[in-house]
Write a protein that holds these residues in place. Structure first.
Motif, mmCIF file in Angstrom:
data_model
loop_
_atom_site.group_PDB
_atom_site.id
_atom_site.type_symbol
_atom_site.label_atom_id
_atom_site.label_comp_id
_atom_site.label_asym_id
_atom_site.label_seq_id
_atom_site.Cartn_x
_atom_site.Cartn_y
_atom_site.Cartn_z
ATOM 1 N N THR A 11 -1.766 -6.593 4.856
ATOM 2 C CA THR A 11 -2.768 -7.289 5.669
ATOM 3 C C THR A 11 -3.938 -6.366 5.977
ATOM 4 O OG1 THR A 11 -1.062 -8.689 6.660
ATOM 5 C CG2 THR A 11 -3.145 -8.482 7.856
ATOM 6 N N ARG A 12 -3.630 -5.130 6.315
ATOM 7 C CA ARG A 12 -4.671 -4.144 6.624
ATOM 8 C C ARG A 12 -5.555 -3.872 5.405
ATOM 9 N NH1 ARG A 12 -3.204 1.871 9.043
ATOM 10 N NH2 ARG A 12 -5.343 2.682 9.170
ATOM 11 N N ALA A 13 -4.931 -3.719 4.246
ATOM 12 C CA ALA A 13 -5.699 -3.459 3.032
ATOM 13 C C ALA A 13 -6.556 -4.666 2.640
ATOM 14 C CB ALA A 13 -4.754 -3.107 1.890
ATOM 15 N N ALA A 14 -6.010 -5.867 2.848
ATOM 16 C CA ALA A 14 -6.731 -7.078 2.462
ATOM 17 C C ALA A 14 -8.025 -7.251 3.231
ATOM 18 C CB ALA A 14 -5.835 -8.296 2.659
ATOM 19 N N VAL A 15 -8.009 -6.946 4.526
ATOM 20 C CA VAL A 15 -9.178 -7.220 5.362
ATOM 21 C C VAL A 15 -10.177 -6.062 5.382
ATOM 22 C CG1 VAL A 15 -7.849 -8.779 6.820
ATOM 23 C CG2 VAL A 15 -8.082 -6.375 7.486
ATOM 24 N N ASP A 16 -9.809 -4.914 4.816
ATOM 25 C CA ASP A 16 -10.703 -3.756 4.803
ATOM 26 C C ASP A 16 -11.676 -3.884 3.633
ATOM 27 O OD1 ASP A 16 -11.987 -1.314 4.675
ATOM 28 O OD2 ASP A 16 -10.181 -0.123 4.972
ATOM 29 N N PRO A 17 -12.962 -4.099 3.881
ATOM 30 C CA PRO A 17 -13.907 -4.288 2.781
ATOM 31 C C PRO A 17 -14.101 -3.045 1.922
ATOM 32 C CG PRO A 17 -15.077 -4.136 4.871
ATOM 33 C CD PRO A 17 -13.619 -4.211 5.191
ATOM 34 N N GLN A 18 -13.714 -1.893 2.425
ATOM 35 C CA GLN A 18 -13.858 -0.661 1.644
ATOM 36 C C GLN A 18 -12.699 -0.445 0.665
ATOM 37 O OE1 GLN A 18 -16.789 0.862 1.819
ATOM 38 N NE2 GLN A 18 -17.256 -0.743 3.322
ATOM 39 N N VAL A 19 -11.621 -1.188 0.833
ATOM 40 C CA VAL A 19 -10.479 -1.076 -0.066
ATOM 41 C C VAL A 19 -10.685 -2.002 -1.258
ATOM 42 C CG1 VAL A 19 -8.016 -1.570 -0.345
ATOM 43 C CG2 VAL A 19 -8.822 -0.367 1.686
ATOM 44 N N ARG A 20 -10.652 -1.429 -2.441
ATOM 45 C CA ARG A 20 -10.821 -2.221 -3.658
ATOM 46 C C ARG A 20 -9.513 -2.373 -4.431
ATOM 47 N NH1 ARG A 20 -16.587 -0.407 -6.400
ATOM 48 N NH2 ARG A 20 -17.877 -0.637 -4.534
ATOM 49 N N VAL A 21 -8.626 -1.380 -4.306
ATOM 50 C CA VAL A 21 -7.376 -1.357 -5.061
ATOM 51 C C VAL A 21 -6.256 -0.920 -4.130
ATOM 52 C CG1 VAL A 21 -6.120 -0.228 -6.957
ATOM 53 C CG2 VAL A 21 -8.530 -0.853 -7.254
ATOM 54 N N VAL A 22 -5.068 -1.506 -4.297
ATOM 55 C CA VAL A 22 -3.893 -1.099 -3.540
ATOM 56 C C VAL A 22 -2.923 -0.392 -4.484
ATOM 57 C CG1 VAL A 22 -1.913 -1.869 -2.185
ATOM 58 C CG2 VAL A 22 -4.129 -3.002 -1.907
ATOM 59 N N LEU A 23 -2.498 0.802 -4.098
ATOM 60 C CA LEU A 23 -1.511 1.564 -4.860
ATOM 61 C C LEU A 23 -0.203 1.551 -4.076
ATOM 62 C CD1 LEU A 23 -0.764 3.415 -7.229
ATOM 63 C CD2 LEU A 23 -1.648 5.341 -5.896
ATOM 64 N N LEU A 24 0.822 0.936 -4.638
ATOM 65 C CA LEU A 24 2.106 0.755 -3.969
ATOM 66 C C LEU A 24 3.142 1.677 -4.600
ATOM 67 C CD1 LEU A 24 3.929 -0.907 -2.007
ATOM 68 C CD2 LEU A 24 4.248 -2.527 -3.892
ATOM 69 N N ALA A 25 3.822 2.465 -3.785
ATOM 70 C CA ALA A 25 4.809 3.423 -4.290
ATOM 71 C C ALA A 25 5.946 3.565 -3.302
ATOM 72 C CB ALA A 25 4.143 4.778 -4.543
ATOM 73 N N GLY A 26 6.951 4.311 -3.713
ATOM 74 C CA GLY A 26 8.062 4.627 -2.832
ATOM 75 C C GLY A 26 8.120 6.117 -2.582
ATOM 76 N N ALA A 27 8.503 6.503 -1.383
ATOM 77 C CA ALA A 27 8.638 7.919 -1.059
ATOM 78 C C ALA A 27 9.886 8.487 -1.732
ATOM 79 C CB ALA A 27 8.732 8.106 0.458
ATOM 80 N N GLY A 28 9.799 9.740 -2.141
ATOM 81 C CA GLY A 28 10.961 10.393 -2.721
ATOM 82 C C GLY A 28 11.207 10.003 -4.155
ATOM 83 N N ARG A 29 12.470 9.832 -4.522
ATOM 84 C CA ARG A 29 12.854 9.682 -5.926
ATOM 85 C C ARG A 29 13.133 8.245 -6.352
ATOM 86 N NH1 ARG A 29 18.634 9.771 -6.237
ATOM 87 N NH2 ARG A 29 19.615 10.157 -4.209
ATOM 88 N N ALA A 30 12.729 7.266 -5.554
ATOM 89 C CA ALA A 30 12.949 5.873 -5.924
ATOM 90 C C ALA A 30 11.775 5.016 -5.473
ATOM 91 C CB ALA A 30 14.240 5.347 -5.303
ATOM 92 N N GLY B 11 2.641 11.243 -9.081
ATOM 93 C CA GLY B 11 1.874 10.748 -7.937
ATOM 94 C C GLY B 11 0.386 11.008 -8.083
ATOM 95 N N SER B 12 0.030 12.195 -8.512
ATOM 96 C CA SER B 12 -1.388 12.540 -8.688
ATOM 97 C C SER B 12 -2.016 11.711 -9.794
ATOM 98 C CB SER B 12 -1.531 14.028 -9.005
ATOM 99 O OG SER B 12 -1.062 14.821 -7.940
ATOM 100 N N ALA B 13 -1.276 11.507 -10.881
ATOM 101 C CA ALA B 13 -1.793 10.719 -11.995
ATOM 102 C C ALA B 13 -2.015 9.272 -11.574
ATOM 103 C CB ALA B 13 -0.826 10.777 -13.177
ATOM 104 N N MET B 14 -1.106 8.738 -10.760
ATOM 105 C CA MET B 14 -1.247 7.368 -10.310
ATOM 106 C C MET B 14 -2.433 7.199 -9.373
ATOM 107 S SD MET B 14 0.801 5.490 -11.905
ATOM 108 C CE MET B 14 0.126 4.124 -10.982
ATOM 109 N N LEU B 15 -2.654 8.169 -8.495
ATOM 110 C CA LEU B 15 -3.807 8.092 -7.606
ATOM 111 C C LEU B 15 -5.101 8.146 -8.409
ATOM 112 C CD1 LEU B 15 -5.075 7.964 -4.826
ATOM 113 C CD2 LEU B 15 -4.781 10.443 -4.637
ATOM 114 N N ALA B 16 -5.164 9.021 -9.404
ATOM 115 C CA ALA B 16 -6.360 9.111 -10.248
ATOM 116 C C ALA B 16 -6.593 7.793 -10.991
ATOM 117 C CB ALA B 16 -6.212 10.264 -11.236
ATOM 118 N N TYR B 17 -5.501 7.178 -11.457
ATOM 119 C CA TYR B 17 -5.620 5.889 -12.147
ATOM 120 C C TYR B 17 -6.193 4.830 -11.205
ATOM 121 C CZ TYR B 17 -4.200 1.656 -14.663
ATOM 122 O OH TYR B 17 -4.199 0.442 -15.298
ATOM 123 N N ALA B 18 -5.661 4.761 -9.989
ATOM 124 C CA ALA B 18 -6.120 3.766 -9.019
ATOM 125 C C ALA B 18 -7.576 4.009 -8.631
ATOM 126 C CB ALA B 18 -5.229 3.780 -7.783
#
Length: 265
Positions: A36-55, A183-190
């Motif tokens: 919800t927070r990402a949806a309403v923020d006009p500065q957010v263009r892409v959402v990167l969804l991940a899990g902490a740790g090894r899963a 993680g770094s590669a995914m952030l660069a991709y996003a």
């Protein structure tokens, strides 16, 4: 749940690493709040969804399964009301960065994303037939459209483990990357993805989702209608001007909404 936003990218991280980010009520509520927070923020263009740790997400927490077995109304669903369809309709691209276990509810969550990228250690499991349950959160539909009905049926009906390489070959994920530096590669991709025009993201996401029910002629007509509008819009004119002037285009921001959880009962 962890949330941060910078450079046009909102990073949403499932944060129960000691439980392989297994879903429970608190995690689902936090995920809904983050989207919800990402949806309403006009500065957010892409959402990167991940899990902490090894899963990424190992599925529903055992406590949730115990509650449901005691009485389905106790938890209202294994996802605790999380709207996967809201993720598919979000006007901003959602990229799932998948490490390790991606199972059950976690698989449904990943499949609701627009783009899935896996680390080499990713493992995909749909355990529902071992639990006496149907596929969660529209997963049968999502998998059928990602992998084809035959591959979806085999994965869902066998409840077997699928590795990252096979997931790539069958179209479930777009890329497989090394675990080291994932993680770094995914952030660069996003961040690279976020250089696109938000209005185009919204239009193309809708076109892709509607492709399941539109025939080709209808899709062509819809594209032509969109083009007539968008050719007159700010982003197209800005893109042309920026290319002529050799600069980065300043696309108009966009704010949308994220559908709330389903009501209880």
């Amino acid at each position: 749940m962890l949330y941060s936003a910078a450079g046009g990218v909102a990073q949403i991280t499932l944060n129960r690493p000691d439980r392989l980010n297994a879903s429970n009520r608190a995690l689902s509520q936090g995920l809904t709040a983050a989207f919800t927070r990402a949806a309403v923020d006009p500065q957010v263009r892409v959402v990167l969804l991940a899990g902490a740790g090894r899963a990424f997400c190992a599925g529903a927490d055992l406590q949730v399964l115990d509650e449901i077995s005691a009485g389905p109304d106790a938890a209202h669903s294994g996802s605790n009301g999380l709207r996967y369809d809201g993720i598919t309709r979000l006007e901003k691209p959602v990229v799932a960065a998948i490490r390790g276990a991606c199972a059950g509810i976690g698989l449904a969550l990943a499949c609701a994303a627009d783009i899935r990228i896996a680390a080499e250690d990713a493992v995909f499991v749909a355990p529902f037939v071992k639990l006496g349950l149907p596929a969660e959160g529209g997963l049968a539909w999502l998998l059928s459209h990602a992998m084809g009905p035959g591959n979806a049926a085999e994965l869902l009906l066998s409840a077997r483990r699928m590795g990252a390489g096979e997931a790539l070959a069958k179209g479930l994920v777009a890329h497989v990357l090394p675990v080291e530096g994932f993680g770094s590669a995914m952030l660069a991709y996003a961040q690279d993805l976020a250089s696109g025009a938000p209005a185009s993201f919204a239009a193309i996401k809708k076109q892709i989702f509607q492709a399941a029910t539109h025939d080709f002629a209808t899709a062509q007509d819809h594209a032509a209608t969109l083009a007539l509008t968008m050719l007159q819009g700010h982003d197209f004119r800005e893109a042309v001007a920026a290319r002529r002037e050799g600069r980065v285009p300043a696309f108009a921001p966009i704010a949308g909404r994220f559908d709330p959880p389903v009501s209880e009962g």
